[in-house]
Design an enzyme around this catalytic site. Structure first.
Site, mmCIF file in Angstrom:
data_model
loop_
_atom_site.group_PDB
_atom_site.id
_atom_site.type_symbol
_atom_site.label_atom_id
_atom_site.label_comp_id
_atom_site.label_asym_id
_atom_site.label_seq_id
_atom_site.Cartn_x
_atom_site.Cartn_y
_atom_site.Cartn_z
ATOM 1 C CE LYS A 1 -4.263 -2.051 1.503
ATOM 2 N NZ LYS A 1 -3.848 -3.453 1.660
HETATM 3 C C1 LIG Z 1 -4.436 -4.562 1.101
HETATM 4 C C2 LIG Z 1 -3.656 -5.828 0.979
HETATM 5 C C3 LIG Z 1 -4.007 -6.841 0.066
HETATM 6 C C4 LIG Z 1 -5.253 -6.761 -0.801
HETATM 7 O O1 LIG Z 1 -5.171 -5.775 -1.795
HETATM 8 P P1 LIG Z 1 -6.492 -5.256 -2.533
HETATM 9 O O2 LIG Z 1 -6.069 -4.067 -3.312
HETATM 10 O O3 LIG Z 1 -7.464 -4.903 -1.437
HETATM 11 O O4 LIG Z 1 -6.994 -6.370 -3.388
HETATM 12 C C5 LIG Z 1 -3.193 -7.952 -0.028
HETATM 13 N N1 LIG Z 1 -2.107 -8.099 0.769
HETATM 14 C C6 LIG Z 1 -1.741 -7.161 1.659
HETATM 15 C C7 LIG Z 1 -0.550 -7.383 2.509
HETATM 16 C C8 LIG Z 1 -2.485 -5.987 1.798
HETATM 17 O O5 LIG Z 1 -2.120 -5.047 2.693
#
Ligand SMILES: *Cc1c(COP(=O)(O)O)cnc(C)c1O
Length: 480
Positions: free
Chosen positions: A124
């Site tokens: 993120k």
């Molecule tokens: C947010 C997240 C996901 C999922 O991603 P999306 O964009 O919601 O599909 C997968 N793995 C981790 C570690 C995350 O923080």
């Protein structure tokens, strides 16, 4: 570039006009009115660019209301080795999202696309760090302030706080369920001392936090009076920033644009893989985009059967890959809009059905039969699968992966095609989910040097009841 709502009933807007907002007024999500097309020659001409300059090539197509020099400066400030050096030390760290080749299985080379070297050790950061700089830029231009109210069960909250810390014109009020996050995750958030960041530990569970955010957002006069905003995963700025690393992964894995690659994406809210879909719509030679889910398999079920069945929050399981524990995938509407031939009325009708009947079924329709042209495949993992995959990748390749990435590797292995490299998106580092790593491997997770003493740092957090009025009062007394 103009942006339209997936529900077809809101005025078109520019990038800066939609940047600070959430949903479109008609309840839809914003998408560009067309996807810019990248020729093979253009793609090859991007080989060897720095990540920041590659990001400029991609994003300048979408953010054309930001002057070129400003956009390039924002990107060069964001995508530096200093910002993305917190994770695994890698020789090719200046790729920002380096490829980490594991080896060859069934005639297919498999790599991790390392997206977790930012300040909070999860993917993120790739988008959120840019959002922090873009928000500061946009607010300065408009002479405005923004107070971000969010709820987190872990990754999103810390990525948002590390992106917004010290940013001019921005304050963050982040609700988290007291005592419910891993000790590493809460230490990451609560150790921030920046005066514009407020951690509120709510006596309740994540859903209570989420309900408070919804209640405040639905109080339109409070929201407008105090410039309340969000940074949730439907924000277009986040999605478009993520498009860049699909290009980077492709360019690093290939020598010429006549080659194809596939990506496997550990998925929850469909934000990450939606960016892959957009890269593919722009002409990036992607063979398949494979959505990997955990036991909360609403997306896997849809891609296999054509039935979209949103779960109730009481049906949502708490798993060992908690950042993928979702009941409905909030970005999925963007793909559905494309699937419906960009027909806003039809998309609105389908999501009305989701609200009223809990889902929709396109299994008998032509669009489902033709869906192959978008390249999606899917699979799911269980807790046991993830433990086994963590053990297996550690044993075979000497590489420690986290529970979300393990979900991706497990599903990727079921979709290998000889001769087409498979890139699995590494979405977090193992230390973030150290309790499960210990169970899988019987030894502690690797901890990057910068985080060795994070749990002993002083913490800055306020306890609060699960009560909307207390949260509102806290916000109003802490505004400048
Ligand atoms: C947010 C997240 C996901 C999922 O991603 P999306 O964009 O919601 O599909 C997968 N793995 C981790 C570690 C995350 O923080």
């Amino acid at each position: 570039m103009r942006y339209q709502s997936t529900r077809g009933n809101s005025p078109q807007q520019s990038f800066l006009e939609i940047l600070l907002g959430g949903l479109a007024p008609d309840g839809g999500l914003y998408l560009p009115t067309e996807y810019p097309q990248i020729s093979k020659a253009q793609l090859d001409s991007w080989r060897g660019l720095s990540y920041a300059d590659l990001a400029y090539e991609v994003l300048s197509l979408y953010c054309d209301d930001i002057p070129a020099a400003d956009l390039r400066a924002l990107l060069r400030k964001t995508y530096t080795e200093q910002v993305y050096c917190n994770g695994r030390p890698q020789d090719n760290a200046n790729d920002i999202t380096p490829l980490h080749w594991l080896g060859e299985e069934q005639g297919t080379r498999i790599a991790l696309l390392s997206l977790s070297n930012g300040p909070t050790l999860a993917f993120k950061d790739m988008a959120m760090q840019l959002l922090g700089n873009l928000f500061e830029y946009a607010l300065q231009k408009k002479g405005q302030q923004l107070n971000i109210l969010g709820a987190t069960s872990g990754d999103t909250g810390s990525a948002a706080e590390y992106a917004m810390r010290g940013k001019e014109g921005v304050k963050v009020f982040m609700l988290s369920p007291r005592g419910k996050m891993s000790s590493f995750q809460s230490a990451q958030m609560y150790s921030l001392q920046d005066p514009n960041i407020f951690n509120l530990a709510v006596a309740g569970v994540f859903d209570d936090c989420q309900d408070i955010v919804k209640a405040v957002s639905n109080d339109h006069s409070f929201k407008a009076k105090h410039q309340i905003g969000t940074v949730n995963s439907i924000n277009w700025g986040r999605v478009v920033a993520q498009v860049v690393y699909y290009f980077q992964g492709y360019l690093l894995a290939t020598k010429s644009s006549s080659e194809k690659v596939s990506f496997t994406v550990p998925s929850g809210n469909f934000g990450n893989i939606c960016a892959g879909h957009i890269a593919r719509m722009m002409g990036l030679p992607i063979a398949h985009l494979i959505a990997a889910t955990n036991e909360n398999d609403v997306l896997d079920e849809f891609f296999r059967t054509g039935v979209y069945r949103a779960r109730k929050s009481t049906e949502t399981l708490h798993t060992s890959s908690p950042s993928m524990d979702i009941s409905k995938a909030s970005n999925f509407e963007r793909f559905v809009f494309d699937l419906m031939g960009q027909d806003g009325k039809a998309t609105a009708a389908m999501f009305k059905q989701v609200d009223e009947a809990g889902g929709f079924d396109i299994s008998k329709e032509a669009i489902f039969k033709e869906m192959g042209k978008y390249g999606f495949q899917s699979g799911r993992s269980t807790h046991q699968n993830r433990l086994e995959t963590i053990r297996n990748i550690d044993g075979e390749y000497g590489v420690m992966i986290d529970t979300h990435t393990a979900d991706g590797v497990k599903v990727a292995r079921e979709h290998l095609q000889a001769g087409i490299p498979m890139l699995v998106l590494e979405t977090a580092l193992p230390i973030k989910f150290e309790e499960t790593i210990e169970v899988a491997l019987g030894r502690p997770a690797e901890c990057p040097a910068a985080f060795k003493n994070i749990k002993s740092l002083p913490q800055r957090v306020e306890n609060i009841d699960a009560d909307v009025n207390q949260v509102k009062a806290f916000i109003t007394t802490h505004l400048s």
